[in-house]
Design a protein around this motif. Structure first.
Motif, mmCIF file in Angstrom:
data_model
loop_
_atom_site.group_PDB
_atom_site.id
_atom_site.type_symbol
_atom_site.label_atom_id
_atom_site.label_comp_id
_atom_site.label_asym_id
_atom_site.label_seq_id
_atom_site.Cartn_x
_atom_site.Cartn_y
_atom_site.Cartn_z
ATOM 1 N N VAL A 31 0.799 -1.171 -0.064
ATOM 2 C CA VAL A 31 -0.030 -0.151 0.062
ATOM 3 C C VAL A 31 0.943 1.119 0.097
ATOM 4 N N MET A 32 1.993 1.190 0.733
ATOM 5 C CA MET A 32 2.872 2.478 0.718
ATOM 6 C C MET A 32 3.786 2.565 -0.591
ATOM 7 N N GLN A 33 3.876 1.521 -1.370
ATOM 8 C CA GLN A 33 4.389 1.670 -2.685
ATOM 9 C C GLN A 33 3.665 2.221 -3.617
ATOM 10 N N THR A 34 2.208 1.869 -3.361
ATOM 11 C CA THR A 34 1.171 2.588 -4.087
ATOM 12 C C THR A 34 1.122 3.930 -3.919
ATOM 13 N N LEU A 35 1.282 4.284 -2.795
ATOM 14 C CA LEU A 35 0.896 5.677 -2.270
ATOM 15 C C LEU A 35 2.205 6.498 -2.958
ATOM 16 N N LYS A 36 3.332 6.048 -2.667
ATOM 17 C CA LYS A 36 4.415 6.688 -3.581
ATOM 18 C C LYS A 36 4.411 7.045 -4.896
ATOM 19 N N ASN A 37 3.934 5.918 -5.449
ATOM 20 C CA ASN A 37 3.703 5.968 -6.934
ATOM 21 C C ASN A 37 2.731 7.179 -7.298
ATOM 22 N N GLU A 38 1.646 7.333 -6.393
ATOM 23 C CA GLU A 38 0.701 8.160 -6.706
ATOM 24 C C GLU A 38 1.387 9.573 -6.348
ATOM 25 N N ILE A 39 2.110 9.777 -5.590
ATOM 26 C CA ILE A 39 2.588 11.013 -5.086
ATOM 27 C C ILE A 39 3.443 11.320 -6.347
ATOM 28 N N LYS A 40 4.244 10.724 -6.977
ATOM 29 C CA LYS A 40 5.185 11.001 -7.840
ATOM 30 C C LYS A 40 4.467 11.331 -9.228
ATOM 31 N N LEU A 41 3.359 10.730 -9.248
ATOM 32 C CA LEU A 41 2.188 11.162 -10.635
ATOM 33 C C LEU A 41 1.815 12.459 -10.532
ATOM 34 N N VAL A 42 1.203 12.682 -9.214
ATOM 35 C CA VAL A 42 0.383 14.107 -9.193
ATOM 36 C C VAL A 42 1.211 15.096 -8.943
ATOM 37 N N ALA A 43 2.425 14.877 -8.399
ATOM 38 C CA ALA A 43 3.309 15.935 -8.143
ATOM 39 C C ALA A 43 3.815 16.615 -9.423
ATOM 40 N N ALA A 44 3.862 15.997 -10.537
ATOM 41 C CA ALA A 44 4.503 16.321 -11.687
ATOM 42 C C ALA A 44 3.481 17.340 -12.360
ATOM 43 N N SER A 45 1.950 17.440 -11.871
ATOM 44 C CA SER A 45 1.041 18.231 -12.641
ATOM 45 C C SER A 45 0.951 19.422 -11.499
ATOM 46 N N ASN A 46 0.042 20.102 -12.028
ATOM 47 C CA ASN A 46 -0.522 21.348 -11.237
ATOM 48 C C ASN A 46 -2.037 21.095 -10.524
ATOM 49 N N PHE A 47 -2.216 19.973 -10.450
ATOM 50 C CA PHE A 47 -3.620 19.861 -9.913
ATOM 51 C C PHE A 47 -3.686 19.889 -8.482
ATOM 52 N N SER A 48 -5.111 20.529 -8.003
ATOM 53 C CA SER A 48 -5.229 20.437 -6.542
ATOM 54 C C SER A 48 -5.230 19.035 -6.027
#
Length: 413
Positions: free
Chosen positions: A93-110
């Motif tokens: 679950v933490m590996q999934t969380l880290k992947n989500e963080i990297k994915l959304v960090a590159a965008s400018n989304f809220s």
């Protein structure tokens, strides 16, 4: 010498009595300056002195601004990386969380960070900022739960001098401070309804209205919000605006509870032990196998924050009782926890309760562990993997624990 200069003129440039510099003129015409009167020279001297003083001050302010900007970047970076700044965990679950963080960090989304109290939502927000294009800009934190309702607008958008009683000076709000960077709104579920509509306007247009000013300003701010509330339910109950919820949750991220992170307790405990050892001045601090087992069996209602506090208290107790030892060991006696087996385990172990009530805590815990593991092994046809799943333990750890408790399964033909 042979330099073909025929006329020279020099003007000392003063700021009051301090000499700032000298301005000189040269001409090939020997009479170039003859017609200039003393009054004209005095006027020229005054004007040039004033301009030169202004130029020096501007250069000084520019240097100070560059220094301040560099200092803010350094302090921001230090704050973000203090105490590591890294998300610790190797569970799925933490590996999934880290992947989500990297994915959304590159965008400018809220981003809306969801999770129970103490799971590390602020750490997730910091990692989103550090992995974004805004990492060299400020990350500003605002706790919505601590905002007085009458001052909330000023905290968000700032106020002009004299805008209200007590506003003796102009003050920038958190949106102005975060311009170009990220604003982390913690406990967003506690924000008053009156402020929710004003926050929605900023998210829609980037326009803010400073209290006491008529002219709107525009800011470039990325918003990361966090809450431990169920905002969908809050919307249904009319306590949170639906349009603001949808604006904030362009990309929702859920941080898992600690009891859902298999084997991450040991990693986190090790990390907090290193931190605590430095704080308490302990050269070597370690965790006993029994204490580690106890930590892994606990349900952690307070999540990572509770684990950190337990390690801190336990280390302090261990240091006091073992002050003469070169290596300080945290044992299960130092941890003010008791295992929290689930209902199935308790029912399975009910026949052993009368045998352990008069035992010391350590022996009582081991007796209960022996009974529960033995019962579950019987129910699952002595299958270690199935038993481990039911007990929420890693198979290898279960086998090691069983071996220490004297449980052995022999398969013979």
């Amino acid at each position: 010498g042979d330099i073909p200069v025929h006329a020279c003129l020099g003007l000392p440039l003063y700021d009051k009595s301090a000499l700032l510099g000298v301005l000189t003129f040269d001409s090939l015409d020997a009479n170039a300056f003859s017609s200039i009167s003393a009054d004209t020279l005095n006027t020229l001297q005054t004007l040039c002195s004033a301009h030169f003083k202004t130029a020096l001050e501007l250069a000084h302010y520019k240097q100070n601004a560059q220094h301040s900007h560099a200092l803010v970047q350094e302090l921001t970076r230090d704050t973000l990386t203090r105490d590591g700044g890294e998300i610790i965990g190797q569970s799925r679950v933490m590996q999934t969380l880290k992947n989500e963080i990297k994915l959304v960090a590159a965008s400018n989304f809220s981003v809306l960070v969801l999770g129970e109290t103490g799971v590390g939502k602020e750490l997730v927000a910091r990692n989103i900022h550090m992995n974004s294009a805004r990492k060299d800009q400020p990350l500003i934190h605002l706790n919505c739960a601590s905002l007085p309702e009458n001052l909330a607008e000023s905290e968000f958008f700032g106020h002009a001098k004299g805008a209200f009683t007590g506003a003796q000076n102009a003050r920038q709000g958190k949106f102005q401070l975060a311009d170009g960077g990220t604003l982390f709104l913690d406990e967003i579920g506690e924000l008053p309804l009156a402020m929710q509509s004003k926050l929605l306007r900023v998210l829609q247009s980037g326009e803010i209205q400073t209290v006491g000013e008529d002219t709107p300003k525009y800011v470039d701010v990325r918003v990361v919000a966090a809450t431990n509330r169920d905002l969908k339910n809050e919307v249904a109950q009319g306590r949170f605006r639906a349009d603001l919820y949808h604006r904030l949750s362009v990309y929702p991220i859920t941080v898992p509870a600690l009891n859902k992170r298999e084997q991450d307790v040991t990693l986190l405990a090790g990390y907090f032990i290193e931190q605590t050892a430095r704080k308490l001045g302990i050269k070597q601090l370690k965790l006993s196998a029994e204490a580690n087992l106890l930590l892994n069996q606990y349900n952690w209602p307070g999540n990572v924050r509770e684990l950190e506090h337990v390690i801190s208290r336990s280390a302090l107790k261990a240091k006091q009782s073992q002050w003469q030892n070169p290596i300080v060991t945290i044992t299960s006696e130092h941890c003010d926890l008791t295992p929290q087996p689930n209902a199935t385990m308790l029912v399975s172990a009910k026949n052993t309760i009368h045998t352990i009530t008069n035992q010391p805590l350590k022996q009582a815990v081991e007796s209960l562990q022996f009974a529960v593991i033995s019962e579950q092994l019987k129910q699952h046809d002595y299958n270690w993997a199935a038993t481990a799943r039911v007990l929420s333990l890693d198979r290898a750890n279960l086998v090691r624990l069983a071996k220490r408790l004297g449980i052995e399964v022999k398969k013979t033909i």
